[in-house]
Enzyme design. Structure first.
Site, mmCIF file in Angstrom:
data_model
loop_
_atom_site.group_PDB
_atom_site.id
_atom_site.type_symbol
_atom_site.label_atom_id
_atom_site.label_comp_id
_atom_site.label_asym_id
_atom_site.label_seq_id
_atom_site.Cartn_x
_atom_site.Cartn_y
_atom_site.Cartn_z
ATOM 1 N N ASN A 24 32.645 30.078 46.507
ATOM 2 C CA ASN A 24 32.668 29.341 45.652
ATOM 3 C C ASN A 24 34.340 29.143 45.510
ATOM 4 O O ASN A 24 35.025 29.505 46.209
ATOM 5 C CB ASN A 24 33.144 30.663 44.576
ATOM 6 N N ARG A 78 49.977 20.669 40.467
ATOM 7 C CA ARG A 78 50.343 19.846 41.352
ATOM 8 C C ARG A 78 49.522 17.994 40.562
ATOM 9 O O ARG A 78 47.928 18.900 40.917
ATOM 10 C CB ARG A 78 50.770 18.778 42.740
ATOM 11 N N HIS A 138 32.787 27.597 38.818
ATOM 12 C CA HIS A 138 33.202 28.340 37.466
ATOM 13 C C HIS A 138 33.718 27.353 37.106
ATOM 14 O O HIS A 138 34.582 27.578 36.437
ATOM 15 C CB HIS A 138 32.923 29.804 37.865
ATOM 16 N N ARG A 191 35.291 26.554 33.891
ATOM 17 C CA ARG A 191 35.746 26.899 32.563
ATOM 18 C C ARG A 191 35.537 26.121 31.550
ATOM 19 O O ARG A 191 36.835 25.312 31.989
ATOM 20 C CB ARG A 191 36.254 28.471 33.198
ATOM 21 N N HIS A 235 40.500 25.761 36.534
ATOM 22 C CA HIS A 235 40.012 25.641 38.157
ATOM 23 C C HIS A 235 39.515 24.488 38.180
ATOM 24 O O HIS A 235 39.331 23.373 38.231
ATOM 25 C CB HIS A 235 40.485 26.769 38.845
ATOM 26 N N GLU A 263 28.288 28.300 38.101
ATOM 27 C CA GLU A 263 28.497 29.729 36.793
ATOM 28 C C GLU A 263 28.624 28.894 35.428
ATOM 29 O O GLU A 263 29.416 27.910 35.255
ATOM 30 C CB GLU A 263 28.706 30.068 37.747
ATOM 31 N N HIS A 292 31.469 38.732 43.344
ATOM 32 C CA HIS A 292 32.824 38.780 42.394
ATOM 33 C C HIS A 292 33.415 40.372 43.424
ATOM 34 O O HIS A 292 32.782 41.423 44.124
ATOM 35 C CB HIS A 292 32.041 39.896 41.340
ATOM 36 N N ASP A 293 34.036 39.567 43.960
ATOM 37 C CA ASP A 293 35.450 40.501 44.507
ATOM 38 C C ASP A 293 34.817 41.411 46.266
ATOM 39 O O ASP A 293 34.970 42.431 46.708
ATOM 40 C CB ASP A 293 35.622 41.457 44.141
ATOM 41 N N GLY A 350 34.558 34.122 46.393
ATOM 42 C CA GLY A 350 35.593 32.920 46.628
ATOM 43 C C GLY A 350 37.097 33.661 46.314
ATOM 44 O O GLY A 350 37.635 33.321 47.658
HETATM 45 C C1 LIG Z 1 31.033 34.620 37.317
HETATM 46 C C2 LIG Z 1 31.226 35.066 38.774
HETATM 47 O O1 LIG Z 1 30.648 36.409 39.114
HETATM 48 C C3 LIG Z 1 33.037 35.071 38.748
HETATM 49 O O2 LIG Z 1 33.203 35.840 39.785
HETATM 50 C C4 LIG Z 1 33.146 34.028 38.823
HETATM 51 O O3 LIG Z 1 33.056 33.060 39.120
HETATM 52 C C5 LIG Z 1 34.844 33.959 39.102
HETATM 53 O O4 LIG Z 1 35.717 33.244 38.396
HETATM 54 P P1 LIG Z 1 36.877 33.144 38.262
HETATM 55 O O5 LIG Z 1 37.446 31.909 39.938
HETATM 56 O O6 LIG Z 1 37.833 32.155 36.930
HETATM 57 O O7 LIG Z 1 37.834 34.907 38.802
HETATM 58 N N1 LIG Z 2 29.676 34.620 41.666
HETATM 59 C C1 LIG Z 2 30.679 35.228 41.570
HETATM 60 C C2 LIG Z 2 31.469 34.410 42.903
HETATM 61 O O1 LIG Z 2 31.162 33.225 42.606
HETATM 62 C C3 LIG Z 2 32.933 34.274 43.613
HETATM 63 O O2 LIG Z 2 33.785 35.641 43.126
HETATM 64 P P1 LIG Z 2 34.819 35.692 43.946
HETATM 65 O O3 LIG Z 2 34.462 35.781 44.984
HETATM 66 O O4 LIG Z 2 36.058 34.856 43.450
HETATM 67 O O5 LIG Z 2 35.438 36.945 42.852
#
Ligand SMILES: CC(=O)[C@@H](O)[C@H](O)COP(=O)(O)O
Ligand SMILES: NCC(=O)COP(=O)(O)O
Length: 263
Positions: free
Chosen positions: A21, A32, A57, A59, A64, A88, A209-210, A232
């Protein structure tokens, strides 16, 4: 072990794909107006290093990933036929425009609000089924795999499958925050049960996520059938940390060169 889940699912015949991600690269770039770090260049670097996919993702507030990034990364992915592009977002906001224009390999529907700090929950069934149905049908008719972002709730999986979605993405924040605490094992068992219920319902499984270098291996050992993890935040933070020493040395070389005697 759920009797409806074939033992092969636990035998791990596949290897989980890593989708990077790149939201946080764009977040830094957006502070910047000089285009660095370059989201496309670093996504290519991630693919060259062995990532099997790129996730974004975009938004609605474009904090971002921006519309142009989604298109530029789509163009990059055309050069990587073996890798997958995963977009996403909330299909009731800006997501379906990207699906219609680009037909990525996969779209992950996430029930975020327009200004959500970060994703923090999955869809709810039966409540969300009727409004999701036409959008899932549309994405699938366009040849785009649909994944639904879901909390680890086994009793939700059959209803998620009934929408026609092919996959669910298990929202792993609760696992990540419990990892290493006395509650960690019980929380992990909830994900195993949710994955088993998803497999029994005929769904494929993603997770994200995390997730990070400390919690990923244990998760994949315990949770059957995970085809893709999207990572990510921690991965980009790790890249800064793991790359910092070499970068400092390089800057010191630049400074040293300014004081070196001309040959
Ligand atoms: C859908 C999901 O799991 C999220 O982790 C997302 O893609 C992260 O978004 P942000 O980077 O905006 O926190
Ligand atoms: N779908 C989760 C994702 O793309 C990344 O989540 P994170 O590692 O940034 O929490």
């Amino acid at each position: 072990m759920n009797p409806l889940v074939a033992p092969e699912a636990h035998a791990r015949p596949h290897r989980t794909a890593l989708s990077v991600n790149v939201n946080k690269i764009a977040l830094l770039r957006n502070t910047r107006h000089i285009g660095i770090p370059d989201v496309v260049k670093l996504s290519r670097q991630a693919l060259e290093a062995g990532a099997q996919g790129i996730t974004v993702h975009p938004r609605p507030d474009a904090r971002h990933i921006r519309t142009q990034d989604v298109h530029d990364l789509h163009a990059l992915m055309q050069q990587w036929p073996e890798a997958e592009y995963n977009i996403e977002g909330n299909p009731f906001h800006n997501l379906m425009g990207f699906v219609r224009a680009l037909r990525p390999h996969q779209v992950t529907f996430v029930p975020d609000s327009e200004d959500q700090f970060t994703s923090d929950h999955g869809w709810r069934f039966p409540e969300d089924a009727a409004r999701l149905q036409p959008l899932i049908d549309e994405a699938r008719a366009l040849g785009v795999r649909v994944s639904l972002f879901m909390d680890p709730l086994p009793d939700q999986m059959a209803a998620a499958r009934a929408t026609g979605a092919e996959r669910v993405e298990l929202y792993t924040e609760a696992y990540a925050s419990a990892h290493g605490t006395p509650q960690g094992a019980a929380m992990l068992a909830r994900y195993t049960a949710a994955a088993e219920a998803a497999l029994a319902a005929g769904l494929e499984i993603n997770a994200g996520h995390d997730l990070n270098r400390d919690n990923l291996t244990e998760f994949l050992r315990a949770v059957p059938g995970v085809l893709e993890v999207s990572i990510g935040h921690a991965l980009i933070a790790d890249a800064l940390e793991l790359g910092l020493t070499e970068t400092i040395r390089d800057y010191q070389r630049c400074i040293q060169n300014a004081f070196a005697r001309p040959a």
